[in-house]
Design a protein around this motif. Structure first.
Motif, PDB file in Angstrom:
ATOM      1  N   ILE A 169      -6.371   2.104  -1.744  1.00 15.33           N
ATOM      2  CA  ILE A 169      -5.694   2.791  -0.511  1.00 15.33           C
ATOM      3  C   ILE A 169      -6.594   2.840   0.796  1.00 15.33           C
ATOM      4  O   ILE A 169      -7.690   2.691   0.441  1.00 15.33           O
ATOM      5  CB  ILE A 169      -4.886   4.068  -0.943  1.00 15.33           C
ATOM      6  CG1 ILE A 169      -5.866   4.810  -1.121  1.00 15.33           C
ATOM      7  CG2 ILE A 169      -3.821   3.847  -2.069  1.00 15.33           C
ATOM      8  CD1 ILE A 169      -5.278   6.401  -1.116  1.00 15.33           C
ATOM      9  N   ASP A 170      -6.093   2.887   1.964  1.00 18.54           N
ATOM     10  CA  ASP A 170      -7.030   3.508   2.973  1.00 18.54           C
ATOM     11  C   ASP A 170      -7.159   4.960   2.963  1.00 18.54           C
ATOM     12  O   ASP A 170      -6.395   5.521   3.243  1.00 18.54           O
ATOM     13  CB  ASP A 170      -6.180   2.895   4.292  1.00 18.54           C
ATOM     14  CG  ASP A 170      -7.083   3.185   5.604  1.00 18.54           C
ATOM     15  OD1 ASP A 170      -8.004   4.224   5.378  1.00 18.54           O
ATOM     16  OD2 ASP A 170      -6.790   2.701   6.460  1.00 18.54           O
ATOM     17  N   ASN A 171      -8.339   5.064   2.283  1.00 21.74           N
ATOM     18  CA  ASN A 171      -8.650   6.526   1.975  1.00 21.74           C
ATOM     19  C   ASN A 171      -8.941   7.537   3.191  1.00 21.74           C
ATOM     20  O   ASN A 171      -8.412   8.648   3.079  1.00 21.74           O
ATOM     21  CB  ASN A 171      -9.843   6.707   1.009  1.00 21.74           C
ATOM     22  CG  ASN A 171      -9.599   6.263  -0.259  1.00 21.74           C
ATOM     23  OD1 ASN A 171      -8.735   6.932  -0.924  1.00 21.74           O
ATOM     24  ND2 ASN A 171      -9.904   5.123  -0.975  1.00 21.74           N
ATOM     25  N   HIS A 172      -9.486   6.730   4.385  1.00 17.22           N
ATOM     26  CA  HIS A 172      -9.479   7.646   5.506  1.00 17.22           C
ATOM     27  C   HIS A 172      -8.161   8.055   6.115  1.00 17.22           C
ATOM     28  O   HIS A 172      -8.011   9.274   6.477  1.00 17.22           O
ATOM     29  CB  HIS A 172     -10.434   6.723   6.481  1.00 17.22           C
ATOM     30  CG  HIS A 172     -10.926   7.763   7.671  1.00 17.22           C
ATOM     31  ND1 HIS A 172      -9.818   7.687   8.755  1.00 17.22           N
ATOM     32  CD2 HIS A 172     -11.895   8.646   7.843  1.00 17.22           C
ATOM     33  CE1 HIS A 172     -10.842   8.418   9.715  1.00 17.22           C
ATOM     34  NE2 HIS A 172     -11.670   9.057   9.176  1.00 17.22           N
ATOM     35  N   GLN A 303      -1.965   7.201  -5.017  1.00 14.60           N
ATOM     36  CA  GLN A 303      -2.685   5.999  -4.622  1.00 14.60           C
ATOM     37  C   GLN A 303      -2.468   4.909  -5.234  1.00 14.60           C
ATOM     38  O   GLN A 303      -2.740   3.753  -5.290  1.00 14.60           O
ATOM     39  CB  GLN A 303      -4.354   6.065  -4.545  1.00 14.60           C
ATOM     40  CG  GLN A 303      -4.833   6.348  -6.207  1.00 14.60           C
ATOM     41  CD  GLN A 303      -6.209   6.361  -6.337  1.00 14.60           C
ATOM     42  OE1 GLN A 303      -7.023   5.547  -5.607  1.00 14.60           O
ATOM     43  NE2 GLN A 303      -6.940   7.560  -6.739  1.00 14.60           N
ATOM     44  N   ASN A 304      -1.285   4.834  -6.340  1.00 13.14           N
ATOM     45  CA  ASN A 304      -0.582   3.773  -7.012  1.00 13.14           C
ATOM     46  C   ASN A 304      -1.925   3.070  -7.769  1.00 13.14           C
ATOM     47  O   ASN A 304      -2.042   1.792  -7.529  1.00 13.14           O
ATOM     48  CB  ASN A 304       0.081   2.866  -5.836  1.00 13.14           C
ATOM     49  CG  ASN A 304       1.129   2.048  -6.722  1.00 13.14           C
ATOM     50  OD1 ASN A 304       0.968   1.627  -7.637  1.00 13.14           O
ATOM     51  ND2 ASN A 304       2.203   1.542  -5.924  1.00 13.14           N
ATOM     52  N   PRO A 305      -2.324   3.487  -8.708  1.00 10.61           N
ATOM     53  CA  PRO A 305      -3.626   2.668  -9.469  1.00 10.61           C
ATOM     54  C   PRO A 305      -2.836   1.383 -10.072  1.00 10.61           C
ATOM     55  O   PRO A 305      -3.551   0.587 -10.338  1.00 10.61           O
ATOM     56  CB  PRO A 305      -3.898   3.816 -10.554  1.00 10.61           C
ATOM     57  CG  PRO A 305      -2.832   4.706 -10.679  1.00 10.61           C
ATOM     58  CD  PRO A 305      -2.299   4.742  -9.168  1.00 10.61           C
ATOM     59  N   GLU A 306      -1.495   1.697 -10.436  1.00 10.50           N
ATOM     60  CA  GLU A 306      -0.774   0.389 -11.301  1.00 10.50           C
ATOM     61  C   GLU A 306      -1.019  -0.973 -10.414  1.00 10.50           C
ATOM     62  O   GLU A 306      -1.263  -1.890 -10.870  1.00 10.50           O
ATOM     63  CB  GLU A 306       0.474   0.605 -11.479  1.00 10.50           C
ATOM     64  CG  GLU A 306       0.609   1.746 -12.498  1.00 10.50           C
ATOM     65  CD  GLU A 306       0.678   3.154 -12.123  1.00 10.50           C
ATOM     66  OE1 GLU A 306       0.784   4.222 -12.698  1.00 10.50           O
ATOM     67  OE2 GLU A 306       0.633   3.283 -11.030  1.00 10.50           O
ATOM     68  N   LEU A 307      -0.612  -0.719  -8.833  1.00  7.02           N
ATOM     69  CA  LEU A 307      -0.721  -1.814  -8.198  1.00  7.02           C
ATOM     70  C   LEU A 307      -2.117  -2.002  -7.582  1.00  7.02           C
ATOM     71  O   LEU A 307      -2.300  -3.387  -7.639  1.00  7.02           O
ATOM     72  CB  LEU A 307       0.102  -1.511  -6.886  1.00  7.02           C
ATOM     73  CG  LEU A 307       0.081  -2.608  -5.876  1.00  7.02           C
ATOM     74  CD1 LEU A 307       0.735  -3.934  -6.172  1.00  7.02           C
ATOM     75  CD2 LEU A 307       1.026  -2.128  -4.715  1.00  7.02           C
ATOM     76  N   GLN A 308      -2.854  -1.447  -7.637  1.00 10.67           N
ATOM     77  CA  GLN A 308      -4.282  -1.482  -7.479  1.00 10.67           C
ATOM     78  C   GLN A 308      -4.853  -2.215  -8.575  1.00 10.67           C
ATOM     79  O   GLN A 308      -5.683  -3.413  -8.210  1.00 10.67           O
ATOM     80  CB  GLN A 308      -5.418  -0.309  -7.495  1.00 10.67           C
ATOM     81  CG  GLN A 308      -5.106   0.600  -6.147  1.00 10.67           C
ATOM     82  CD  GLN A 308      -5.915   1.780  -6.210  1.00 10.67           C
ATOM     83  OE1 GLN A 308      -7.273   1.526  -6.430  1.00 10.67           O
ATOM     84  NE2 GLN A 308      -5.689   2.913  -5.922  1.00 10.67           N
ATOM     85  N   ILE A 331      -5.530  -3.930   0.277  1.00 11.63           N
ATOM     86  CA  ILE A 331      -5.410  -2.779   0.449  1.00 11.63           C
ATOM     87  C   ILE A 331      -3.834  -2.355   0.020  1.00 11.63           C
ATOM     88  O   ILE A 331      -2.763  -2.976   0.430  1.00 11.63           O
ATOM     89  CB  ILE A 331      -5.328  -2.497   2.025  1.00 11.63           C
ATOM     90  CG1 ILE A 331      -6.525  -2.627   2.633  1.00 11.63           C
ATOM     91  CG2 ILE A 331      -4.915  -1.055   2.488  1.00 11.63           C
ATOM     92  CD1 ILE A 331      -8.010  -1.770   1.868  1.00 11.63           C
ATOM     93  N   VAL A 332      -3.634  -1.346  -0.885  1.00 13.71           N
ATOM     94  CA  VAL A 332      -2.197  -1.055  -1.195  1.00 13.71           C
ATOM     95  C   VAL A 332      -1.789   0.298  -0.531  1.00 13.71           C
ATOM     96  O   VAL A 332      -2.488   1.129  -0.255  1.00 13.71           O
ATOM     97  CB  VAL A 332      -2.210  -0.914  -2.829  1.00 13.71           C
ATOM     98  CG1 VAL A 332      -2.880  -1.989  -3.390  1.00 13.71           C
ATOM     99  CG2 VAL A 332      -2.953   0.233  -3.316  1.00 13.71           C
ATOM    100  N   PRO A 333      -0.370   0.412  -0.570  1.00 18.53           N
ATOM    101  CA  PRO A 333       0.118   1.672   0.071  1.00 18.53           C
ATOM    102  C   PRO A 333       0.013   2.774  -0.520  1.00 18.53           C
ATOM    103  O   PRO A 333      -0.026   2.738  -1.978  1.00 18.53           O
ATOM    104  CB  PRO A 333       1.694   1.123   0.344  1.00 18.53           C
ATOM    105  CG  PRO A 333       1.771   0.143  -0.671  1.00 18.53           C
ATOM    106  CD  PRO A 333       0.535  -0.510  -0.895  1.00 18.53           C
ATOM    107  N   PHE A 334      -0.057   3.853   0.022  1.00 18.13           N
ATOM    108  CA  PHE A 334      -0.106   5.228  -0.726  1.00 18.13           C
ATOM    109  C   PHE A 334       1.297   5.787  -0.474  1.00 18.13           C
ATOM    110  O   PHE A 334       1.871   5.657   0.614  1.00 18.13           O
ATOM    111  CB  PHE A 334      -1.187   6.117  -0.609  1.00 18.13           C
ATOM    112  CG  PHE A 334      -1.573   6.513   0.942  1.00 18.13           C
ATOM    113  CD1 PHE A 334      -0.702   7.737   1.523  1.00 18.13           C
ATOM    114  CD2 PHE A 334      -2.420   5.798   1.888  1.00 18.13           C
ATOM    115  CE1 PHE A 334      -0.581   7.969   2.958  1.00 18.13           C
ATOM    116  CE2 PHE A 334      -2.538   6.185   2.944  1.00 18.13           C
ATOM    117  CZ  PHE A 334      -1.845   7.377   3.707  1.00 18.13           C
ATOM    118  N   THR A 335       1.627   6.974  -1.277  1.00  9.73           N
ATOM    119  CA  THR A 335       3.002   7.567  -1.024  1.00  9.73           C
ATOM    120  C   THR A 335       2.590   9.144  -1.243  1.00  9.73           C
ATOM    121  O   THR A 335       1.878   9.577  -2.040  1.00  9.73           O
ATOM    122  CB  THR A 335       4.042   7.197  -2.434  1.00  9.73           C
ATOM    123  OG1 THR A 335       3.955   5.654  -2.531  1.00  9.73           O
ATOM    124  CG2 THR A 335       5.429   7.878  -2.207  1.00  9.73           C
TER     125      THR A 335
END
Length: 348
Positions: A169-172, A303-308, A331-335
């Motif tokens: 994800i975009d951690n910032h 952070q959706n590790p499955e999609l990562q 880059i994957v989306p976070f929820t």
């Protein structure tokens, strides 16, 4: 009898380009592209990878495809987050072609010696890695990459290592999101406590910076008053947090840049902070679901590790020519989960 497709014509100039890039002769390129046989599988693979890089839109023919071994290196599935990672690896493995195998390798991400040994001892063709950013780990990734074994990091990036890509994800932005909600959901001044994994994890640095930036922008009255650094699951970190709560009373905001929500929630409940402290953390687990439902936790950023992992593996497969293309973005989306939508996550 096997019917052969008509010979496909390729412009001589393009054959020259492919031959130069693959380091072979034009005749070899012609044999591979037109599936005439008589070429070693490794040589054929070089030719077809060169053809893909030059956008000739040709996929690796089945006769030349050898088995591909991808090692996924991550901590033992002790915490709920890494149990999710482990289950995702098993699920993805069940969807891959027979010629692609995923090998699970459990390693302590804070032990660069252990991580480096796993790279050295593995016969895998490529790696997906979760580890902290330490010099010995950086060197291990660089050696694997330089040796033609691509590495994709997930969750925590190690950018100066020669790795092929990073998925996450975009951690910032995730940290900024935590800071934005903290600022908007409080109107009074008060103390802000942050639990921070440490500088060896770029992911936590980015979240911390994002959180502080958003607080400064949206609530200048607020600033981090206590920064507790270290692995949240360790007893001494929880003891430090518990002592702070006893001595200072309920803080206005608690933000954890990592997991450990269950342990932190227990400390908040013991110190009579429920309903007084806004608690924001990361990852949707059984523990954080329960804390959200009970009103102890305010928000959980997942952070959706499955999609990562899916994107990381597809990136390797695309790079090595086992699928037609590399994912357009890593880059994957976070929820963001709250007490109001965690029920739908449970039912899903």
């Amino acid at each position: 009898m096997r019917m052969r497709e008509p010979t496909r014509k390729t412009k001589p100039s393009r054959l020259d380009d492919v031959a130069r890039l693959a380091g072979v002769g034009i005749a070899t390129v012609d044999r591979v592209l037109n599936e005439r046989g008589g070429v070693k599988p490794e040589t054929a693979r070089k030719v077809l990878l060169a053809a893909q890089q030059l956008h000739l839109a040709r996929r690796l023919p089945n006769p030349y495809r050898r088995s591909l071994r991808i090692a996924v290196i991550y901590p033992p599935p002790v915490t709920q987050f890494f149990r999710r990672v482990n289950e995702a690896v098993l699920q993805i493995a069940s969807t891959l072609d027979r010629e692609v195998t995923l090998h699970r390798i459990f390693a302590d991400p804070d032990s660069p010696t252990e991580v480096a040994a796993q790279f050295q001892n593995s016969t895998a063709d490529a790696f997906v890695l979760y580890a902290s950013e330490m010099p010995k780990t950086v060197e291990a990734v660089r050696r694997a990459s330089d040796g033609g074994r691509p590495v994709v990091t997930f969750v925590n990036d190690i950018p100066d290592s020669g790795r092929l890509a990073h998925t996450g994800i975009d951690n910032h932005a995730a940290g900024r999101t935590a800071g934005y909600f903290a600022a908007r959901m409080t109107s009074e001044p008060g103390s802000v406590v942050v639990l921070y994994r440490g500088p060896e994890y770029r992911v936590h640095q980015q979240r911390l910076r994002g959180f502080e930036t958003a607080l400064a922008q949206h609530a200048p009255r607020l600033a981090v008053s206590a920064l507790i650094e270290g692995p949240i699951e360790r007893a001494h970190i929880l003891h430090t947090f518990g002592r702070y709560l006893i001595e200072k009373g309920p803080p206005l905001i608690v933000y954890s840049t990592g997991g450990g929500s269950g342990e932190l929630g227990s400390e908040l409940a013991k110190s009579n902070c429920v309903g007084k402290t806004l608690f924001i953390g990361h990852e949707l687990t059984d523990q954080s679901r329960d804390l959200l439902a009970r009103g102890i936790m305010t928000l959980a950023i997942d952070q959706n590790p499955e999609l990562q992992l899916r994107v990381a593996i597809d990136t390797i497969l695309g790079e090595l020519g086992y699928i037609g293309s590399i994912p357009a973005s890593t880059i994957v989306p976070f929820t963001v989960f709250s007490p109001e939508n965690v029920g739908s996550a449970l039912s899903g």
